[in-house]
Design an enzyme around this catalytic site. Structure first.
Site, PDB file in Angstrom:
ATOM      1  N   LYS A  65      49.931  96.890  32.232  1.00  0.00           N
ATOM      2  CA  LYS A  65      50.598  95.604  32.456  1.00  0.00           C
ATOM      3  C   LYS A  65      49.864  94.470  31.770  1.00  0.00           C
ATOM      4  O   LYS A  65      50.489  93.559  31.250  1.00  0.00           O
ATOM      5  CB  LYS A  65      50.738  95.319  33.956  1.00  0.00           C
ATOM      6  CG  LYS A  65      51.856  96.117  34.565  1.00  0.00           C
ATOM      7  CD  LYS A  65      52.176  95.642  35.945  1.00  0.00           C
ATOM      8  CE  LYS A  65      53.349  96.421  36.500  1.00  0.00           C
ATOM      9  NZ  LYS A  65      53.280  96.594  37.934  1.00  0.00           N
TER      10      LYS A  65
ATOM     11  N   LYS B 279      58.123 106.590  30.911  1.00  0.00           N
ATOM     12  CA  LYS B 279      58.928 106.735  32.135  1.00  0.00           C
ATOM     13  C   LYS B 279      60.115 105.767  32.107  1.00  0.00           C
ATOM     14  O   LYS B 279      60.055 104.723  31.449  1.00  0.00           O
ATOM     15  CB  LYS B 279      58.063 106.532  33.374  1.00  0.00           C
ATOM     16  CG  LYS B 279      57.534 105.144  33.489  1.00  0.00           C
ATOM     17  CD  LYS B 279      56.758 104.929  34.760  1.00  0.00           C
ATOM     18  CE  LYS B 279      56.433 103.449  34.790  1.00  0.00           C
ATOM     19  NZ  LYS B 279      55.533 102.935  35.685  1.00  0.00           N
TER      20      LYS B 279
ATOM     21  N   LYS C 147      62.621  99.583  34.913  1.00  0.00           N
ATOM     22  CA  LYS C 147      63.659  98.593  35.208  1.00  0.00           C
ATOM     23  C   LYS C 147      63.902  97.693  34.008  1.00  0.00           C
ATOM     24  O   LYS C 147      64.968  97.147  33.845  1.00  0.00           O
ATOM     25  CB  LYS C 147      63.235  97.727  36.396  1.00  0.00           C
ATOM     26  CG  LYS C 147      63.187  98.475  37.706  1.00  0.00           C
ATOM     27  CD  LYS C 147      62.972  97.521  38.865  1.00  0.00           C
ATOM     28  CE  LYS C 147      62.474  98.261  40.081  1.00  0.00           C
ATOM     29  NZ  LYS C 147      61.070  97.967  40.413  1.00  0.00           N
TER      30      LYS C 147
HETATM   31  P1  TYM Z   1      58.079  99.945  41.545  1.00  0.00           P
HETATM   32  O1  TYM Z   1      58.956  98.825  41.975  1.00  0.00           O
HETATM   33  O2  TYM Z   1      57.568  99.941  40.149  1.00  0.00           O
HETATM   34  O3  TYM Z   1      58.803 101.309  41.756  1.00  0.00           O
HETATM   35  C1  TYM Z   1      59.371 101.638  43.011  1.00  0.00           C
HETATM   36  C2  TYM Z   1      59.266 103.123  43.281  1.00  0.00           C
HETATM   37  O4  TYM Z   1      59.967 103.865  42.272  1.00  0.00           O
HETATM   38  C3  TYM Z   1      59.087 104.820  41.699  1.00  0.00           C
HETATM   39  N1  TYM Z   1      59.418 104.960  40.273  1.00  0.00           N
HETATM   40  C4  TYM Z   1      59.684 106.118  39.682  1.00  0.00           C
HETATM   41  N2  TYM Z   1      59.720 107.384  40.158  1.00  0.00           N
HETATM   42  C5  TYM Z   1      60.059 108.370  39.288  1.00  0.00           C
HETATM   43  N3  TYM Z   1      60.336 108.133  37.974  1.00  0.00           N
HETATM   44  C6  TYM Z   1      60.305 106.890  37.461  1.00  0.00           C
HETATM   45  N4  TYM Z   1      60.605 106.678  36.176  1.00  0.00           N
HETATM   46  C7  TYM Z   1      59.967 105.815  38.328  1.00  0.00           C
HETATM   47  N5  TYM Z   1      59.854 104.472  38.162  1.00  0.00           N
HETATM   48  C8  TYM Z   1      59.514 103.965  39.361  1.00  0.00           C
HETATM   49  C9  TYM Z   1      57.690 104.237  41.889  1.00  0.00           C
HETATM   50  O5  TYM Z   1      56.690 105.232  41.809  1.00  0.00           O
HETATM   51  C10 TYM Z   1      57.815 103.624  43.261  1.00  0.00           C
HETATM   52  O6  TYM Z   1      57.634 104.595  44.262  1.00  0.00           O
HETATM   53  N6  TYM Z   1      53.748  98.559  43.564  1.00  0.00           N
HETATM   54  C11 TYM Z   1      54.951  99.303  43.833  1.00  0.00           C
HETATM   55  C12 TYM Z   1      55.703  98.806  45.070  1.00  0.00           C
HETATM   56  C13 TYM Z   1      54.857  98.716  46.278  1.00  0.00           C
HETATM   57  C14 TYM Z   1      54.476  99.802  47.131  1.00  0.00           C
HETATM   58  C15 TYM Z   1      53.652  99.222  48.140  1.00  0.00           C
HETATM   59  C16 TYM Z   1      54.751 101.163  47.119  1.00  0.00           C
HETATM   60  C17 TYM Z   1      54.283  97.590  46.795  1.00  0.00           C
HETATM   61  N7  TYM Z   1      53.566  97.897  47.891  1.00  0.00           N
HETATM   62  C18 TYM Z   1      53.071 100.007  49.149  1.00  0.00           C
HETATM   63  C19 TYM Z   1      54.169 101.947  48.145  1.00  0.00           C
HETATM   64  C20 TYM Z   1      53.351 101.360  49.116  1.00  0.00           C
HETATM   65  C21 TYM Z   1      55.856  99.183  42.628  1.00  0.00           C
HETATM   66  O7  TYM Z   1      55.745  98.266  41.863  1.00  0.00           O
HETATM   67  O8  TYM Z   1      56.857 100.099  42.573  1.00  0.00           O
END
Ligand code: TYM
Length: 348
Positions: A111, A192, A195
């Site tokens: 990032k 991967k 969004k």
């Molecule tokens: P974020 O918003 O990037 O993604 C949300 C969830 O989706 C999963 N994910 C994927 N899984 C499989 N393939 C992909 N291409 C893919 N892209 C995203 C991510 O692994 C995630 O589970 N920091 C975290 C959000 C967060 C969080 C937490 C998660 C904040 N606090 C506490 C768990 C516990 C995030 O930005 O996820």
């Protein structure tokens, strides 16, 4: 009974990776566990964003949660910034988190490299806030995609260290992964699905849009690639991924078709998968036939989601009620943990 917490940043439409990596598992876990699922808006502001879009995107994410099948009668759905204890707990935990550990995080490196004009301490401290999110609920299971595994490990280290320094307080949280833990971009399967990339399949996409997107996915006619990619997709559901050992110029094709097969295996019915497994073993899959079939499987899987989402979008009162009630419940639990931590650290 395990406690579960997870969240998603409201930074764009939810895509197939978010669903297969996270939400699909959440739905499966919500019946047997006490679960907290949040919209991670405080994490969303660590990278450039539009202020006016944030509130609509938070609401869209809650709609996605509800439409996907998260049941507010069984789980607590809430918005992270409405629970101030997360940010305060983060500060307390930051005093026992080594900076070197934060600098080692893959997402921090990615990032900060991707946003050279927006270097901020928030990107570095991001995993401490995640640790606070998890530990505020004393969660011991964290269902996430592969890319968040390292952050959950850090939360585990922070929990252990806190317990050691101030007395047993937190369970040691573990990441929980499902079959779709790493869904790749269709156009560039070496990265991967995200969004921000326009090529991701949004959960709201209609069949015709999904068909167009899948049509562009990297594929192959090489029998060995097809055979090994299918085996790798099957294996990936259970454990560590099989690596491609053949001609390196075929690596991208291997990952492209492995990704398509993974989606088939997690969303397809057994009768769909059995037929394609036999064809893959023979190394004979015509992607001109397979791709539209896969698009239909995806579209059909999300048809009830799209219908429910449309209904829910009209019911502002219900959605407000879910957010308010979830916020109340989350605040109660998180405030209690915060008070305990403050007392253990000598602050009260
Ligand atoms: P974020 O918003 O990037 O993604 C949300 C969830 O989706 C999963 N994910 C994927 N899984 C499989 N393939 C992909 N291409 C893919 N892209 C995203 C991510 O692994 C995630 O589970 N920091 C975290 C959000 C967060 C969080 C937490 C998660 C904040 N606090 C506490 C768990 C516990 C995030 O930005 O996820």
């Amino acid at each position: 009974m395990s406690r579960i917490l997870s969240g998603i940043r409201p930074s764009g439409q939810l895509h197939l990776g978010n669903y297969l990596g996270a939400i699909k598992q959440w739905i499966a876990l919500q019946d047997q566990h006490q679960a907290f699922f949040m919209v991670a808006d405080l994490h969303a502001i660590t990278t450039p964003y539009e202020v006016e879009s944030l509130q609509p995107q938070i609401r869209e994410t809650i709609l996605d949660y509800l439409a996907a099948g998260l049941d507010p009668a069984k789980t607590t759905l809430f918005i992270q910034s409405q629970v101030p204890a997360h940010a305060e707990l983060m500060w307390l935990l930051s005093t026992i988190t080594p900076i070197g550990e934060l600098q080692r995080m893959v997402q921090y490196k990615e990032k900060s490299a991707a946003n050279p004009d927006f270097q901020n301490a928030g990107i570095l401290n991001y995993p401490i806030l995640m640790a606070a999110d998890i530990l505020a609920y004393k969660a011991d299971r964290v269902p996430v995609g592969d890319d968040q595994g390292q952050h959950v490990e850090l939360a585990r280290d922070v929990a252990k260290k806190f317990n050691r320094l101030f007395g047993q307080t937190f369970p040691e949280p573990l990441a929980v992964f499902g079959g779709g833990k790493r869904i790749m971009s269709l156009a560039n399967p070496m990265e991967k699905m995200s969004k921000t990339g326009g090529e991701g399949i949004a959960l709201t996409d209609e069949e015709s849009t999904i068909k167009k997107k899948i049509q562009k996915a990297v594929s192959t006619s090489e029998p060995r690639v097809i055979r090994e990619a299918f085996r790798a997709a099957e294996q990936g559901e259970r454990g560590p991924e099989i690596q491609w050992q053949g001609d390196p110029t075929l690596l991208k094709q291997f990952h492209g078709v492995r990704n398509l097969f993974t989606i088939l295996l997690v969303l397809g019915l057994p009768k769909d998968t059995a037929q394609w497994k036999a064809a893959a073993e023979a190394g004979k899959i015509q992607f001109s036939q397979f791709k539209p079939t896969l698009a239909t499987i995806i579209a059909e899987h999300f048809a009830p989601f799209r219908a429910r989402r449309e209904q829910l979008a009209k019911d502002e009162t219900f959605v407000r009620g879910v957010i308010d009630e979830g916020g109340l419940k989350a605040n109660q639990v998180a405030e209690q943990t915060l008070a305990e931590v403050q007392a253990k650290m000598g602050l009260r």
